[in-house]
Scaffold this motif. Sequence first.
Motif, PDB file in Angstrom:
ATOM      1  N   THR A  64      -1.846  -5.315  -1.562  1.00 27.96           N
ATOM      2  CA  THR A  64      -0.830  -4.418  -1.015  1.00 27.96           C
ATOM      3  C   THR A  64      -0.081  -5.114   0.105  1.00 27.96           C
ATOM      4  O   THR A  64      -0.681  -5.779   0.949  1.00 27.96           O
ATOM      5  N   ARG A  65       1.238  -4.953   0.109  1.00 28.49           N
ATOM      6  CA  ARG A  65       2.044  -5.583   1.143  1.00 28.49           C
ATOM      7  C   ARG A  65       1.605  -5.083   2.512  1.00 28.49           C
ATOM      8  O   ARG A  65       1.507  -3.873   2.751  1.00 28.49           O
ATOM      9  N   GLU A 123       4.058  -9.272  -1.972  1.00 30.51           N
ATOM     10  CA  GLU A 123       2.947  -8.602  -1.292  1.00 30.51           C
ATOM     11  C   GLU A 123       1.999  -9.583  -0.615  1.00 30.51           C
ATOM     12  O   GLU A 123       1.103  -9.172   0.130  1.00 30.51           O
TER      13      GLU A 123
END
Length: 688
Positions: free
Chosen positions: A2-3, A648
């Motif tokens: 996840t970014r 990400e």
Amino acid sequence: MTRPSYPAARRADVSDVLHGTPVPDPYRWLEEPASAEVADWLAAQAKLFGEAELAGRERFRGRVAELLKSGSIGVPAWRGERRFFMRRTPEQEHSVLYVVDADGAERALLDPMALDPSGLTTLDTWQPDKEGRLLAYQISVGGDEESKLYVMDVGTGEIVEGPIDRCRYSPVAWLPGGERFYYVRRLAPELVPQDEEQYHRRVYLHTVGASPDDDVLIFGEGLEKTNYYGVSVSRDGSWLTISASRGTAPRNDLWLADLREGDIAAPALVTVQEGVDAQTGLHFGRDGRLYVFTDRDAPRARVCVTTPDRPGYESWRDLLPEDPEAVLSDYAILDDLDEPIMLAGWTRHAISEITIHRLETGERIGSVPTPGIGTIGGISERPEGGHEAWFGYTDNTTPPTIQRFDARTGETTLWAASPGTVDVPPVKTEHLVYPSADGAEVHLLVISPVDRDGPRPTILNGYGGFGISMTPGYSASVLSWVEAGGVYAIAQLRGGGEQGEEWHRDGMLANKQNTFRDFEAAAEFLIAEGVTTPEMLGISGGSNGGLLVGAALTRRPDLFAAVVCSAPLLDMIRYEKFGLGATWNVEYGSADDPEEFGWLWAYSPYHHVKEGVDYPATLFTVFASDTRVHPLHAWKTAAALQHATSGERPILLRNEAEAGHGARAVSKSVELAADQLAFFATHLGLKL
């Protein structure tokens, strides 16, 4: 993946126009580390890094620490009846300076941990007097490298002088008797323009016990502010040599003076070379000859001979001519023999060797046995002459050792080993050659597991600057990575010194992008050969090597999956304004010059970050007390990348307090290595 949620970083509308070109600088506010805004941003970055999941951090921390328990050992320096050397035992945070007295008794002379149990004090350099009775040494604190000079009575351990400040990078040249020495010291801050306190060096004559305010100015008045000076006095005290180079330029001016004539406080200097694009050094032989080590008309270096009364170029005669392939790196003279000899240290594609030559003619008559295919450092002999020489040796699986060569028997034996015993993993080292974009042949060391098969997570490292060579050596980080199943590759890029000064100049100034092309070609070669894939390839570099990987990151983000960029130069338009940047414009060029601005603008990594690009996972590691390369380079580029990246993969900043560009305690090195290796393991898919 996840970014990450990156800390807010204000993008200011700041731009300069240089030579007709707009140069945006939206994060210039990060150049002010004392501001509250910067402090808050750094705190948020520290929190982000602290929350990052780094696979195998504990494993790497333990293994790097274990492999560093090898300790280390340094080449001895002989003075009178004593010898001095550095050693670090398995549990020590820093190397300790030892002395062995005439009776063979060994004792610790300077232990940084005894000076400061916090581990923040480092011993930067040391120089015994010619008789071995006094020791000049320099220490600094917290990694700032702002050395203070002291003098110790070797027999009693009593401090008889110091501190003398402003002695960063100062050579100390003792006169016989130990009452005086020549040295280099910067002018007081109040005597120089603002922001130039790091420059304006001078050569002085100092009397031990007297106030440094009474030192006699010998040399440097009115010359280039960024000059570095070298100073030495011959073994018998007869000759003074002074050299001057503008910053880190690969050239020097050189003078000598006969101290037997006239006043040592006003030596009559005679020019050896001035305004010549070459590096030259002098050694006054016990046989009355003057030995000249030079790369003038010889990019791989040569040794010439003349006499001190005829030191000019027109009198030089080749003793050891330039080799067409090997680079001459060192030499020593052994003259307590029926026929005196010279030992010559060479590197052939960064692999060391030592040859033996007749001192009178230079004719090669043999070679010195060495322990293996590795790196030899510092050939040392007794100043008064002899038949023995000592040299350091290391390779990818051998911790530092000291070897002794006996010219009477022709044998090399182990003199001293690193004091610790470690379980070194088996590895395979390959010496490969690949073509760069323009066809230039570049050498590459590849260290891998013995049973390597198929592509593996790989770290590609390089430097390519300042004529510095990347040679084999014992590295706890490399061994830990390879033992875990990865591959580690080291490219010998243009800009380095592996093939001599011409190789250096092919990667500096207008040719700097050759360095980057060589590095990218190394990555492509490793992929084509099946060693790795773009998804499993990471790149690593520090200082000038940080510039290298910063350029690679912004030029070819598709080629790499992860980047560790340490203490880097990245804003190449403003780099001269910070740290020691102004001493490097002879290597990179200056943005003040229109043509040189064009070179820098073409690759400056900070200015080549583009929005909407999926950049590799990137970890910047910087050090708050770094007085060479200011952390602002990494701060600004990290902010730019966090804003610009479309992917990400994380852009992280590790900002370490009370650490600098160079020497540090072992425990600090362990923590840094563990974080870097764990970052690579996470983003290159190393299965632990």
